[in-house]
Write an enzyme that holds these catalytic residues in place. Structure first.
Site, PDB file in Angstrom:
ATOM      1  CG  ASP A  62      -5.619 -11.259  57.911  1.00 24.43           C
ATOM      2  OD1 ASP A  62      -6.052 -10.905  57.125  1.00 24.43           O
ATOM      3  OD2 ASP A  62      -5.771 -11.365  59.473  1.00 24.43           O
ATOM      4  CG  ASP A  68       0.477 -14.654  54.307  1.00 23.93           C
ATOM      5  OD1 ASP A  68       1.786 -14.406  53.743  1.00 23.93           O
ATOM      6  OD2 ASP A  68      -0.028 -14.101  54.182  1.00 23.93           O
ATOM      7  NE  ARG A 133       1.822  -9.322  60.029  1.00 23.09           N
ATOM      8  CZ  ARG A 133       0.486  -9.544  59.626  1.00 23.09           C
ATOM      9  NH1 ARG A 133       0.502 -10.782  59.090  1.00 23.09           N
ATOM     10  NH2 ARG A 133      -0.444  -8.645  59.628  1.00 23.09           N
ATOM     11  CG  HIS A 163       3.633 -10.627  53.746  1.00 23.25           C
ATOM     12  ND1 HIS A 163       2.236 -10.829  53.407  1.00 23.25           N
ATOM     13  CD2 HIS A 163       4.242 -11.170  54.666  1.00 23.25           C
ATOM     14  CE1 HIS A 163       2.257 -11.071  54.771  1.00 23.25           C
ATOM     15  NE2 HIS A 163       2.785 -11.106  55.638  1.00 23.25           N
ATOM     16  CB  CYS A 248      -2.302 -13.545  49.399  1.00 24.28           C
ATOM     17  SG  CYS A 248      -1.225 -12.496  49.547  1.00 24.28           S
TER      18      CYS A 248
END
Length: 258
Positions: A62, A68, A133, A163, A248
């Protein structure tokens, strides 16, 4: 003048092993994903952004979702600590890159967890998704890092998506946009505009009226054009298979000191 650097990271050859939580897994075409990442980066550059490529994280499926790993406020970087333990190795190279750019670097510590994708900045307000998360201790540490700098931190329950920024982002005039079936509490936001497609909820502000957005949201692009914006669509289909979106894939660094 605001800085116009964008942090990016090349996708890992193990991309197809990336985590999925709210959708069913479907096969990922790595070669196509690499092409799409290249076009995404070129789109940033063509709109005046200098891309800064952090070191690859080839053992981190990822890792391409670099947003993130950190939350930026002005020149201060808060290095995240993901609620997904398998993602925590992604942060080291990002920390080193940001320190090299002159950022003041801080960290989220245990027991806090925080993913950068859970933080939506609208002016000096930071909306932070409290969900899978990001935990309460992570929210507290975000407050401790940024409220002394003038930020206002607002916690938002997030249960329907991975998210907060999987559900909402914001237009240049600070209107928050989202696909309403996936937004837990639209009333949290002073101005909320529903969009007709899930992937239309995600925009990257390129400057002026230009909005980087997914090519999979043509109806939303029409809506934005009617509102006087300039949609800039990019195909990110392989990342959408992993719950990724246009936000992202980069961290926009607007507050670096020159």
């Amino acid at each position: 003048m605001p800085s116009r650097k964008a942090l990016i990271r090349r996708p890992s050859p193990r991309l197809a092993e990336g985590l999925v939580t709210h959708i069913e897994r479907t096969p990922v075409d790595y070669a196509l994903a690499l092409e799409q990442w290249g076009r995404y980066a070129e789109t940033l550059r063509s709109h005046g952004w200098e891309t800064v490529e952090t070191a690859p994280a080839e053992d981190c499926p990822d890792g391409v979702f670099v947003e993130d790993t950190v939350v930026m406020f002005r020149n201060v970087a808060l290095i995240a600590r993901s609620g997904a333990e398998s993602r925590r190795a992604e942060t080291l190279a990002v920390e080193q890159t940001l320190a090299g750019l002159g950022c003041s670097v801080n960290w989220v510590w245990e027991p806090g967890t925080l993913d950068g994708g859970d933080v939506l900045k609208v002016g000096d307000t930071l909306y932070v998704g409290r969900g899978g998360r990001t935990n309460a201790a992570g929210v507290q540490q975000l407050r401790a890092a940024f409220e002394p700098l003038g930020a206002r931190v607002v916690a938002v329950p997030t249960a329907k998506v991975l998210h907060l920024k999987s559900a909402v982002t914001a237009l240049p005039d600070s209107t928050v946009i989202g696909y309403e079936p996936l937004v837990d509490t639209p009333s949290v936001f002073p101005g909320f505009l529903p969009v007709p497609e899930e992937s239309g909820a995600h925009v990257v502000l390129l400057g002026g009226a230009a909005l980087l957005m997914a090519a999979s949201a043509p109806k939303t692009a029409e809506l934005f054009a009617e509102l006087g914006y300039e949609p800039v669509p990019v195909d990110i289909s392989e990342y959408e298979k992993l719950e990724g979106c246009v936000t992202c894939l980069s961290v926009r660094l607007r507050g670096l000191y020159s």
